[in-house]
Design an enzyme around this catalytic site. Structure first.
Site, PDB file in Angstrom:
ATOM      1  N   ASN A   1       0.870  -1.173   0.000  1.00 19.81           N
ATOM      2  CA  ASN A   1       0.000   0.000   0.000  1.00 19.81           C
ATOM      3  C   ASN A   1       0.907   1.224   0.000  1.00 19.81           C
ATOM      4  OD1 ASN A   1      -1.757   2.080   0.479  1.00 19.81           O
ATOM      5  ND2 ASN A   1      -2.337   1.419   2.556  1.00 19.81           N
TER       6      ASN A   1
ATOM      7  N   GLY B   1       2.919   2.498  10.690  1.00 21.78           N
ATOM      8  CA  GLY B   1       3.909   3.556  10.512  1.00 21.78           C
ATOM      9  C   GLY B   1       4.640   3.951  11.794  1.00 21.78           C
TER      10      GLY B   1
ATOM     11  N   SER C   1       3.798  -1.890  10.232  1.00 16.73           N
ATOM     12  CA  SER C   1       5.251  -1.949  10.414  1.00 16.73           C
ATOM     13  C   SER C   1       5.862  -3.297  10.019  1.00 16.73           C
ATOM     14  CB  SER C   1       5.621  -1.571  11.848  1.00 16.73           C
ATOM     15  OG  SER C   1       5.233  -0.228  12.122  1.00 16.73           O
TER      16      SER C   1
HETATM   17  P1  13P Z   1       3.319   0.602   7.555  1.00 20.52           P
HETATM   18  O1  13P Z   1       3.811  -0.706   6.974  1.00 20.52           O
HETATM   19  O2  13P Z   1       4.027   1.787   7.034  1.00 20.52           O
HETATM   20  O3  13P Z   1       3.244   0.532   9.051  1.00 20.52           O
HETATM   21  O4  13P Z   1       1.788   0.769   7.036  1.00 20.52           O
HETATM   22  C1  13P Z   1       0.912  -0.278   7.189  1.00 20.52           C
HETATM   23  C2  13P Z   1      -0.328   0.021   6.445  1.00 20.52           C
HETATM   24  O5  13P Z   1      -1.092   0.905   6.814  1.00 20.52           O
HETATM   25  C3  13P Z   1      -0.609  -0.744   5.217  1.00 20.52           C
HETATM   26  O6  13P Z   1      -1.899  -0.524   4.772  1.00 20.52           O
END
Ligand code: 13P
Length: 253
Positions: A9, A176, A216
């Site tokens: 994503n 994130g 993450s």
């Molecule tokens: P991260 O991998 O950056 O934590 O984001 C996860 C996410 O929201 C995927 O849809």
């Protein structure tokens, strides 16, 4: 046996030109994946890059998905994108109900449900995101939240073909942040989501529906998640923006 599915994503990242560069590198790194690894790979660029990415991925096994859509086929909805438009661009998947959409753009269980029904009737496969906030987790509400979100998203969806729906468990506090749910804990919550899917449809469909973990995910921790019996793949944000790290997540070690 459920086939694993790893999706990137990209969120609101990459211009069209940057997107083409990224998938060019990815295509090279993942050229052998269809043969050696039983994993389905999907990238979900912003709308503006979908067409160019689709072209750049021709001849590869990598599929494309969108990050959102409206539920109507067409009409006076300024700024929105319809399922027909996505289908016409070659999208196979569409992420629906991502927590960023719920938090920043007012999506509700009800609007997510409309979108899921629309995607299914238009031949797009939804990747339906559910997950609790930190506050909900600390209040012991994780199970109640994911069950409510799952049942609401899937309400009224036809049983026929429902096994192709993908679910993603994304604890909001893990997105994130560099923090992840432990693999055990993610497995436990995903089992609960699968049970909710069985209650909406039936046990056979619940056993076929693939459920990803997201939040993450990195090359360093993917193996822990995939080692769990209920976890069928990952929805990857930040680490999908770099070809080497996304390829390292996808490739079987
Ligand atoms: P991260 O991998 O950056 O934590 O984001 C996860 C996410 O929201 C995927 O849809």
């Amino acid at each position: 046996m459920r086939r694993r599915i790893i999706a990137g994503n990209w969120k609101m990242n990459k211009t069209r030109d940057e997107a083409v560069d990224l998938v060019g590198d990815l295509k090279e790194s993942l050229a052998d994946v269809g043969d050696v690894g039983d994993v389905e790979v999907v990238v979900c660029p912003p709308f503006t890059a979908l067409d160019a990415v689709r072209e750049a991925l021709r001849g590869s096994n990598i599929e494309i998905g969108a990050q959102n859509m409206h539920w109507e086929d067409e009409g006076a909805f300024t700024g929105e994108i319809s399922p027909l438009m996505l289908k016409n661009l070659g999208c196979v998947y569409v992420i629906l109900g991502h927590s960023e959409r719920r938090t920043y753009f007012g999506e509700t269980d009800e609007s997510v449900n409309r979108k899921v029904k629309s995607a299914m009737s238009n031949g797009l496969l939804p990747i339906v995101c559910v997950g609790e906030t930190l506050e909900e987790r600390e209040a012991g509400k994780t199970e109640a939240v994911v069950v409510r979100q799952t049942k609401a998203a899937l309400a009224g969806v036809k049983t026929n073909g429902a096994e192709r729906i993908v679910m993603a468990y994304e604890p909001v506090w893990a997105i994130g942040t560099g923090r992840t749910a432990s693999a055990d804990e993610a497995n436990r919550v995903i089992r609960i989501i699968r049970q909710a899917v069985a209650e909406v449809f039936n046990e056979r469909i619940a056993q076929e529906v693939r459920i990803q973990y997201g939040g993450s995910v990195k090359p360093q921790n993917i193996a822990d998640f995939l080692g769990q019996p209920e976890i069928d793949g990952a929805l990857v944000g930040g680490a999908s923006l770099d070809a080497a790290s996304f390829a390292a997540i996808v490739k079987p070690r």
